[in-house]
Design an enzyme around this catalytic site. Structure first.
Site, PDB file in Angstrom:
ATOM      1  N   ASP A  22     -38.471  -3.353  -3.580  1.00 39.95           N
ATOM      2  CA  ASP A  22     -37.354  -3.936  -4.331  1.00 39.95           C
ATOM      3  C   ASP A  22     -37.863  -4.835  -5.460  1.00 39.95           C
ATOM      4  OD1 ASP A  22     -34.758  -4.411  -4.976  1.00 39.95           O
ATOM      5  OD2 ASP A  22     -34.327  -5.759  -3.312  1.00 39.95           O
ATOM      6  N   HIS A  39     -39.702   0.360 -12.922  1.00 41.19           N
ATOM      7  CA  HIS A  39     -39.961   1.503 -12.037  1.00 41.19           C
ATOM      8  C   HIS A  39     -41.318   2.130 -12.361  1.00 41.19           C
ATOM      9  CE1 HIS A  39     -35.971   0.956 -10.585  1.00 41.19           C
ATOM     10  NE2 HIS A  39     -35.348   1.501 -11.607  1.00 41.19           N
ATOM     11  N   ARG A  73     -26.049   4.240  -9.591  1.00 44.35           N
ATOM     12  CA  ARG A  73     -26.590   3.490 -10.736  1.00 44.35           C
ATOM     13  C   ARG A  73     -26.263   4.228 -12.037  1.00 44.35           C
ATOM     14  NH1 ARG A  73     -32.105   0.330  -9.279  1.00 44.35           N
ATOM     15  NH2 ARG A  73     -31.272  -0.635  -7.413  1.00 44.35           N
ATOM     16  N   LEU A 133     -53.562   9.779   6.128  1.00 43.19           N
ATOM     17  CA  LEU A 133     -52.289   9.068   5.991  1.00 43.19           C
ATOM     18  C   LEU A 133     -51.108  10.032   5.779  1.00 43.19           C
ATOM     19  CD1 LEU A 133     -50.704   6.358   5.481  1.00 43.19           C
ATOM     20  CD2 LEU A 133     -51.230   6.690   3.048  1.00 43.19           C
ATOM     21  N   ILE A 197     -31.819  -5.061   5.438  1.00 37.76           N
ATOM     22  CA  ILE A 197     -32.429  -3.755   5.755  1.00 37.76           C
ATOM     23  C   ILE A 197     -31.813  -2.641   4.893  1.00 37.76           C
ATOM     24  CG2 ILE A 197     -32.890  -2.087   7.603  1.00 37.76           C
ATOM     25  CD1 ILE A 197     -33.136  -4.285   9.551  1.00 37.76           C
ATOM     26  N   SER A 198     -30.611  -2.861   4.388  1.00 35.99           N
ATOM     27  CA  SER A 198     -29.992  -1.955   3.412  1.00 35.99           C
ATOM     28  C   SER A 198     -30.028  -0.474   3.793  1.00 35.99           C
ATOM     29  CB  SER A 198     -30.642  -2.149   2.039  1.00 35.99           C
ATOM     30  OG  SER A 198     -30.438  -3.457   1.584  1.00 35.99           O
TER      31      SER A 198
HETATM   32  C1  FPP Z   1     -35.741  -1.062  -6.346  1.00 37.60           C
HETATM   33  O1  FPP Z   1     -35.815  -1.954  -7.406  1.00 37.60           O
HETATM   34  C2  FPP Z   1     -36.509   0.143  -6.607  1.00 37.60           C
HETATM   35  C3  FPP Z   1     -36.001   1.394  -6.695  1.00 37.60           C
HETATM   36  C4  FPP Z   1     -34.581   1.691  -6.522  1.00 37.60           C
HETATM   37  C5  FPP Z   1     -36.851   2.551  -7.018  1.00 37.60           C
HETATM   38  C6  FPP Z   1     -38.238   2.499  -6.462  1.00 37.60           C
HETATM   39  C7  FPP Z   1     -39.003   3.622  -6.997  1.00 37.60           C
HETATM   40  C8  FPP Z   1     -40.271   3.549  -7.438  1.00 37.60           C
HETATM   41  C9  FPP Z   1     -41.129   2.353  -7.378  1.00 37.60           C
HETATM   42  C10 FPP Z   1     -40.895   4.790  -7.928  1.00 37.60           C
HETATM   43  C11 FPP Z   1     -41.435   5.459  -6.727  1.00 37.60           C
HETATM   44  C12 FPP Z   1     -42.293   6.559  -7.054  1.00 37.60           C
HETATM   45  C13 FPP Z   1     -42.926   7.271  -6.099  1.00 37.60           C
HETATM   46  C14 FPP Z   1     -43.780   8.380  -6.488  1.00 37.60           C
HETATM   47  C15 FPP Z   1     -42.773   6.955  -4.673  1.00 37.60           C
HETATM   48  P1  FPP Z   1     -34.464  -2.350  -8.164  1.00 37.60           P
HETATM   49  O2  FPP Z   1     -34.322  -1.418  -9.314  1.00 37.60           O
HETATM   50  O3  FPP Z   1     -33.342  -2.336  -7.196  1.00 37.60           O
HETATM   51  O4  FPP Z   1     -34.801  -3.786  -8.644  1.00 37.60           O
HETATM   52  P2  FPP Z   1     -33.766  -4.997  -8.784  1.00 37.60           P
HETATM   53  O5  FPP Z   1     -33.296  -5.310  -7.393  1.00 37.60           O
HETATM   54  O6  FPP Z   1     -34.604  -6.070  -9.359  1.00 37.60           O
HETATM   55  O7  FPP Z   1     -32.666  -4.541  -9.673  1.00 37.60           O
END
Ligand code: FPP
Length: 254
Positions: A22, A39, A73, A133, A197-198
């Site tokens: 997050d 991201h 979103r 893994l 935990i969402s």
């Molecule tokens: C939450 O942060 C994150 C996500 C919804 C996406 C997570 C995805 C990645 C890190 C890319 C993953 C890639 C692979 C290959 C596994 P948020 O956008 O909710 O952040 P905020 O709470 O600050 O708005």
């Protein structure tokens, strides 16, 4: 700075770590950037943590990469996330294979864009013989949906007469979940200061130790993982027993 890795007890590692990644958006906004930039940087953390788990000999790492609720979103962000997932897997699959990492996907696979399904299917196939893994990506994942589908499957078996209601037990239920065959996570990490935990692995996290850190996911590095592991190793996992019982009994599921 002390390398926290030297303090981690290799004999007391969790077999399965689950992470809610997050804070990508907030991390980017704090830098005056678009959320999608967060991201992209989050993928750097993914690579680093996969690497660290491989080095430590962790068996399973489950990453909450896209929740069923994330479809709500803005379309531009959803599209960017899907593209990022596809491109990252395409780029990393050779390294995953070389590093003995086996890829799995849990969630509503059919709801993913076709190109994403295709890329994931290929990568799972290419890495299917790997024995190190297990990297589990939760994509379009909702724990409530997973539990409902398992319940429906069991109800259908009971209705068709292939199962008696009295044969429904934890073992059967677990085999009907997306995570069939995976051990339950012993440690769940959530970054970015939210203590929730969402809708993530609600059934599987029953006995997990929960670790919340204010660090945003794009800033989460190996040392942060070691910190979480050290915290985990300081805790006493009792599984409903007393502290005295745990001191003399090393079989928590007995
Ligand atoms: C939450 O942060 C994150 C996500 C919804 C996406 C997570 C995805 C990645 C890190 C890319 C993953 C890639 C692979 C290959 C596994 P948020 O956008 O909710 O952040 P905020 O709470 O600050 O708005």
């Amino acid at each position: 700075m002390t390398d926290l890795l030297t303090m981690v007890d290799r004999s007391k590692l969790p077999k399965h770590i689950a992470i809610i990644m997050d804070g990508n958006g907030r991390w980017a906004r704090e830098r005056g950037e678009d959320r999608v930039y967060g991201h992209y940087e989050g993928v750097v953390s993914v690579r680093e943590i996969v690497d660290a788990c491989g080095e430590l000999g962790i068996d399973y790492l489950t990453l909450y990469a896209f929740s069923a609720e994330n479809w709500n979103r803005p379309k531009a962000e959803v599209d960017a996330l899907m593209e990022l997932l596809v491109n990252t897997i395409r780029k990393e699959v050779d390294d995953l294979k070389k590093n003995n990492v086996r890829l799995h996907v849990i969630g509503d696979f059919a709801s993913l864009p076709e190109v994403c399904q295709k890329e994931m299917t290929e990568a799972m196939e290419i890495t299917s013989m790997n024995t190190g893994l297990n990297l589990v990506l939760a994509l379009s994942y909702s724990a409530r949906q997973e539990i409902l589908f398992a319940t429906r499957k069991i109800a259908e078996m009971a209705q068709s007469g292939t199962l008696k209601p009295e044969d429904i037990n934890e073992d059967l239920f677990q085999r009907c979940l997306n995570t069939a065959g995976f051990p339950d996570p012993e440690l769940m990490i959530r970054t970015s200061g939210e203590n929730r935990i969402s809708n993530f692995l609600l059934y599987q996290l029953a006995y997990a130790e929960l670790y919340f850190t204010p660090v945003h996911w794009p800033a989460f590095r190996k040392q942060n993982l070691y910190e979480a592991l050290l915290d985990y190793q300081r805790r006493e996992r009792r599984f409903g027993k007393t502290s005295e019982q745990i001191q003399t009994d090393f079989t928590p599921h007995a």
